[in-house]
Design a protein around this motif. Structure first.
Motif, PDB file in Angstrom:
ATOM      1  N   VAL A 197       0.400  -0.936   0.021  1.00  0.00           N
ATOM      2  CA  VAL A 197      -0.162   0.017   0.022  1.00  0.00           C
ATOM      3  C   VAL A 197       0.915   1.111  -0.369  1.00  0.00           C
ATOM      4  O   VAL A 197       0.173   2.772  -0.549  1.00  0.00           O
ATOM      5  N   VAL A 198       2.077   1.086   0.426  1.00  0.00           N
ATOM      6  CA  VAL A 198       3.225   2.154   0.971  1.00  0.00           C
ATOM      7  C   VAL A 198       3.218   2.706  -0.415  1.00  0.00           C
ATOM      8  O   VAL A 198       3.421   3.333  -0.932  1.00  0.00           O
ATOM      9  N   ARG A 199       3.762   1.724  -1.622  1.00  0.00           N
ATOM     10  CA  ARG A 199       3.997   1.180  -2.232  1.00  0.00           C
ATOM     11  C   ARG A 199       3.051   2.459  -3.526  1.00  0.00           C
ATOM     12  O   ARG A 199       3.918   2.863  -4.390  1.00  0.00           O
ATOM     13  N   ALA A 200       2.698   1.501  -3.718  1.00  0.00           N
ATOM     14  CA  ALA A 200       1.032   1.950  -4.842  1.00  0.00           C
ATOM     15  C   ALA A 200       1.043   3.501  -4.502  1.00  0.00           C
ATOM     16  O   ALA A 200       0.015   4.100  -5.275  1.00  0.00           O
ATOM     17  N   PHE A 201       0.982   3.877  -3.263  1.00  0.00           N
ATOM     18  CA  PHE A 201       0.369   4.970  -2.808  1.00  0.00           C
ATOM     19  C   PHE A 201       1.456   6.101  -3.553  1.00  0.00           C
ATOM     20  O   PHE A 201       1.533   7.304  -2.948  1.00  0.00           O
ATOM     21  N   GLY A 202       2.561   5.650  -3.395  1.00  0.00           N
ATOM     22  CA  GLY A 202       3.711   7.031  -3.147  1.00  0.00           C
ATOM     23  C   GLY A 202       4.407   7.189  -1.861  1.00  0.00           C
ATOM     24  O   GLY A 202       4.320   8.314  -1.465  1.00  0.00           O
ATOM     25  N   ARG A 203       3.660   6.775  -0.469  1.00  0.00           N
ATOM     26  CA  ARG A 203       3.854   7.050   0.610  1.00  0.00           C
ATOM     27  C   ARG A 203       5.222   6.938   1.448  1.00  0.00           C
ATOM     28  O   ARG A 203       4.639   7.357   2.771  1.00  0.00           O
ATOM     29  N   GLU A 204       6.504   6.603   0.667  1.00  0.00           N
ATOM     30  CA  GLU A 204       7.513   6.985   1.976  1.00  0.00           C
ATOM     31  C   GLU A 204       7.787   7.830   2.215  1.00  0.00           C
ATOM     32  O   GLU A 204       8.618   6.703   3.419  1.00  0.00           O
ATOM     33  N   ASP A 205       7.755   8.604   2.137  1.00  0.00           N
ATOM     34  CA  ASP A 205       8.314   9.850   2.129  1.00  0.00           C
ATOM     35  C   ASP A 205       7.282  10.393   3.570  1.00  0.00           C
ATOM     36  O   ASP A 205       7.492  10.742   4.720  1.00  0.00           O
ATOM     37  N   HIS A 206       6.498  10.304   3.724  1.00  0.00           N
ATOM     38  CA  HIS A 206       5.450  10.140   4.658  1.00  0.00           C
ATOM     39  C   HIS A 206       5.381   9.287   5.905  1.00  0.00           C
ATOM     40  O   HIS A 206       5.649   9.077   7.190  1.00  0.00           O
ATOM     41  N   GLU A 207       5.987   7.142   5.726  1.00  0.00           N
ATOM     42  CA  GLU A 207       6.149   6.561   6.385  1.00  0.00           C
ATOM     43  C   GLU A 207       7.377   6.523   6.937  1.00  0.00           C
ATOM     44  O   GLU A 207       7.516   6.895   8.819  1.00  0.00           O
ATOM     45  N   ILE A 208       8.413   7.243   6.249  1.00  0.00           N
ATOM     46  CA  ILE A 208       9.800   7.782   6.863  1.00  0.00           C
ATOM     47  C   ILE A 208       9.606   8.640   7.979  1.00  0.00           C
ATOM     48  O   ILE A 208       9.982   8.862   9.138  1.00  0.00           O
ATOM     49  N   GLY A 209       8.777   9.586   7.509  1.00  0.00           N
ATOM     50  CA  GLY A 209       8.252  11.477   8.723  1.00  0.00           C
ATOM     51  C   GLY A 209       7.419  10.423  10.393  1.00  0.00           C
ATOM     52  O   GLY A 209       8.530  10.887  10.772  1.00  0.00           O
ATOM     53  N   LYS A 210       7.107   9.950   9.761  1.00  0.00           N
ATOM     54  CA  LYS A 210       5.930   8.706  10.755  1.00  0.00           C
ATOM     55  C   LYS A 210       6.849   8.916  11.966  1.00  0.00           C
ATOM     56  O   LYS A 210       7.294   8.622  13.232  1.00  0.00           O
ATOM     57  N   PHE A 211       8.064   7.492  11.037  1.00  0.00           N
ATOM     58  CA  PHE A 211       9.023   6.297  11.913  1.00  0.00           C
ATOM     59  C   PHE A 211      10.120   7.492  12.773  1.00  0.00           C
ATOM     60  O   PHE A 211       9.960   7.077  13.565  1.00  0.00           O
ATOM     61  N   GLU A 212      10.550   8.867  12.070  1.00  0.00           N
ATOM     62  CA  GLU A 212      11.156   9.517  12.162  1.00  0.00           C
ATOM     63  C   GLU A 212      10.712  10.221  13.597  1.00  0.00           C
ATOM     64  O   GLU A 212      11.564  10.410  14.665  1.00  0.00           O
ATOM     65  N   GLU A 213       9.387  10.119  13.387  1.00  0.00           N
ATOM     66  CA  GLU A 213       8.962  11.825  14.573  1.00  0.00           C
ATOM     67  C   GLU A 213       8.914  10.187  16.049  1.00  0.00           C
ATOM     68  O   GLU A 213       9.364  10.842  16.690  1.00  0.00           O
ATOM     69  N   VAL A 214       8.689   9.187  16.015  1.00  0.00           N
ATOM     70  CA  VAL A 214       8.334   8.192  17.158  1.00  0.00           C
ATOM     71  C   VAL A 214       9.831   8.189  17.238  1.00  0.00           C
ATOM     72  O   VAL A 214      10.499   7.433  18.275  1.00  0.00           O
ATOM     73  N   ASN A 215      10.688   7.645  16.738  1.00  0.00           N
ATOM     74  CA  ASN A 215      12.438   7.587  16.607  1.00  0.00           C
ATOM     75  C   ASN A 215      12.985   8.686  17.491  1.00  0.00           C
ATOM     76  O   ASN A 215      13.520   8.494  18.199  1.00  0.00           O
ATOM     77  N   ARG A 216      12.353   9.700  17.157  1.00  0.00           N
ATOM     78  CA  ARG A 216      12.951  10.508  17.670  1.00  0.00           C
ATOM     79  C   ARG A 216      12.470  11.156  19.544  1.00  0.00           C
ATOM     80  O   ARG A 216      13.395  11.304  20.341  1.00  0.00           O
ATOM     81  N   ASN A 217      10.804  10.177  19.749  1.00  0.00           N
ATOM     82  CA  ASN A 217      10.591  10.767  21.133  1.00  0.00           C
ATOM     83  C   ASN A 217      11.164   9.536  21.708  1.00  0.00           C
ATOM     84  O   ASN A 217      11.096   9.597  23.032  1.00  0.00           O
ATOM     85  N   HIS A 218      11.413   8.116  21.104  1.00  0.00           N
ATOM     86  CA  HIS A 218      12.093   7.106  22.176  1.00  0.00           C
ATOM     87  C   HIS A 218      13.232   7.787  22.044  1.00  0.00           C
ATOM     88  O   HIS A 218      14.145   7.363  23.259  1.00  0.00           O
ATOM     89  N   GLN A 219      14.074   8.339  21.088  1.00  0.00           N
ATOM     90  CA  GLN A 219      15.939   8.588  21.536  1.00  0.00           C
ATOM     91  C   GLN A 219      15.813   9.278  22.423  1.00  0.00           C
ATOM     92  O   GLN A 219      16.557   9.766  23.262  1.00  0.00           O
TER      93      GLN A 219
END
Length: 580
Positions: A215-237
């Motif tokens: 679904v991520v690839r089909a809708f070109g949501r890679e950048d959105h998913e990266i941003g979402k992961f970076e946000e929770v990763n920053r919070n964890h960090q």
């Protein structure tokens, strides 16, 4: 500690022997400074040997004998340290294994309602990281607790027997260190809980991304998913960095207090040697003992921090283990099920406020087909989920005259087959996915089920045919192929008396749809069938059709009756006829 005791139960002997081993090893460790004092004062010097006179009588003023004795003590100490590690690790690993098994079993039987409210990543976190925290504490820290207590008591006792004044100077910082450790413990516990929860969210985002990669690839949501992961990763960090910062402050401060205590002993002890109050050997012993003493005091801080982490981990584990589970009750029955289905004034709400189903009533004789049509959120899937006792309901649902809520869940689910719109397939072969419910299906049964689902010819085009591994969640298959394999998996079980197709033909073309329905009707002519679909053609052959809107039945009848009646069914029929 009360919670931890329940985990230790059954392994008390192993832990007791491990503590005994560490006590013996500690006694041997504490004997070495006494030998050093003896060597300095009585072998090299001319002080009386006291209780160690027998060594002087045996070896004389020969240092090699003392050295040999120190080596032997160290060897035996190493042996007992090995036994301590082996026994505690054996118990901890078994406890961790049993805890994982309990968690996995609990998850299997946890109510469906609770599953829908739990994040997958958080559940994974509790079954892995939290269990690992528990294992590490039981395997290392809990045995060290016995060592610390015994080390402090015995060391202080030996030092008091040697010189009371220097002993008092030697323990000045110990209360400060203990108090400091307690403050640290309270801070680290709260921060670790936040860190653990943040790691759970991180795992959830990762798991969701990997599951929905197409679904991520089909809708070109890679950048959105990266941003979402970076946000929770920053919070964890950020939270984890705060935890590390607290640890760094503790170790730096405790090291300062430890060095200060050693300095006090050295200065006071040196003056006492000069004044003749103690010998040089006693000062050397005190310096060695104070280092031995301060280590467990400092270690108590680490033990308290690990204990804090473990209490959080155990709390999170217990939250899962204390969840309500689905279980068959003794008074529940296992009647013969033919498939005669009656809903009478059935209502259901997910949140206790807005009703997902409102006063649903209909009757479907055994062997007949029910079609269900409705917009998204109308309550179609909820209705069929109630049939499998996934949720409690108001009103009455009977199977062949027996109230559904009085029938054992395990019995119902053996008799009802459900095919979802998005079926879950396993990273196994096609054959294994079709025959997932039992391992003794014959090849002919698997092929017959695949033919009825109109997937047999497709399977033959795969690289290894029925032995083709389809990848996790069937990622290598099209949506229609996944649905048809799921249909094969459901209809192969001849014990099923009710089949439910929850929009499970949506990904196949009209011709294949018709072919599958004809094959299913021929194969399962005596089986009650419920079909949820947005295609009128798929529902047109049903004996009874329900049209749902906002949880209510707004129309009911056969296809011929409904296309002559103004309403949602006729509007959809007209639109689909125009498209055709």
């Amino acid at each position: 500690m009360k919670r931890l005791v329940t985990y230790i139960k059954g392994y008390g002997l192993a832990f007791s022997l491990a503590i005994l081993a560490i006590v013996i090893a500690t006694v041997m460790q504490l004997a070495v400074p006494l030998l050093i004092t003896f060597a300095i004062d009585s072998v090299i010097g001319n002080e009386p040997a006291g209780r160690l006179q027998f060594l002087l009588d045996t070896y004389g003023k020969n240092l090699s004998g003392v050295v040999l004795l120190v080596i032997l003590i160290s060897l035996f100490r190493g042996l007992f340290m090995f036994l301590k590690g082996y026994l505690s690790s054996y118990a901890a690993e078994n406890i961790a294994q049993e805890t994982r098994d309990k968690l996995y079993t609990q998850i299997q039987y946890m109510t469906f309602e609770r599953h829908t409210r739990k994040e997958t990543g958080d559940m994974i976190q509790r079954c892995t990281s939290d269990v690992e925290t528990l294992r590490r504490f039981l395997g290392v820290q809990i045995v060290d607790l016995g060592r610390i207590i015994f080390m402090i008591l015995l060391t202080v006792g030996i030092m008091l027997s040697m010189n009371v004044k220097l002993t008092l100077f030697s323990v000045l910082m110990i209360p400060v260190l203990f108090f400091f450790s307690y403050i640290f413990f309270t801070k680290v516990q709260k921060t670790f809980e936040k860190s653990d929860e943040a790691e759970g969210k991180l795992t959830t985002v990762l798991q969701e991304n990997l599951s929905g990669v197409r679904v991520v690839r089909a809708f070109g949501r890679e950048d959105h998913e990266i941003g979402k992961f970076e946000e929770v990763n920053r919070n964890h960090q950020g939270i984890t960095y705060k935890l590390i910062e607290i640890l760094a402050w503790f170790w730096a401060s405790s090291d300062f207090l430890t060095l200060l205590q050693s300095g006090i002993v050295l200065v006071v002890g040196a003056r006492m040697v000069i004044s003749g109050e103690i010998t040089l050997g006693i000062l050397a012993a005190f310096i060695t003992y104070i280092n031995m003493l301060l280590w467990p005091v400092k270690q108590s801080g680490r033990l308290l921090s690990e204990f804090g982490k473990t209490t959080v981990a155990v709390k999170r584990i217990e939250e899962i283990l204390s969840e309500t589970v689905e279980e068959d009750l003794p008074e529940e029955v296992t009647p013969d099920i033919a498939g005669h289905l009656v809903f009478k004034n059935v209502s259901f709400s997910y949140d206790g406020n807005q009703k997902a189903l409102d006063n649903i009533s209909f009757e479907l004789p055994a062997g007949k087909t029910l079609g269900i049509l409705g917009s998204t959120g109308a309550g179609k899937s909820t209705l069929v989920h109630l049939l499998q006792r996934l949720y409690p309901y108001e009103g009455s649902i009977t199977l062949d005259g027996v109230e559904l809520s009085t029938i054992k869940r395990s019995h119902i689910r053996k008799k009802i087959g459900l095919v979802l719109q998005e079926p879950h397939l396993y990273a196994k072969t096609v054959k294994q996915n079709i025959a997932i419910t039992k391992s003794d299906y014959e090849e002919a049964q698997i092929v017959a089920a695949a033919q009825a689902a109109s997937i047999h010819s497709n399977i033959l085009t795969f690289k290894d045919g029925y032995d083709t591994i389809i990848g996790e969640k069937g990622v290598s298959l099209s949506g229609g192929q996944k649905q048809r394999i799921a249909i094969s998996r459901t209809i192969i079980d001849e014990d099923k008396r009710i089949l439910i197709f929850d929009d499970s033909l949506s990904a196949v073309d009209m011709e294949t749809d018709t072919r599958i329905r004809q094959a299913l009707k021929k194969r399962s002519k005596d089986i009650t069938t419920l079909i949820i679909s947005h295609r009128i053609n798929t529902l047109s052959q049903a004996d009874l059709i329900l049209v749902l809107d906002e949880g209510k039945i707004v129309q009911k009848g056969t296809h011929e009756e409904l296309i002559r009646e103004e309403g949602l069914y006729k509007r959809i029929w007209d639109l689909q006829q125009m498209v055709v």
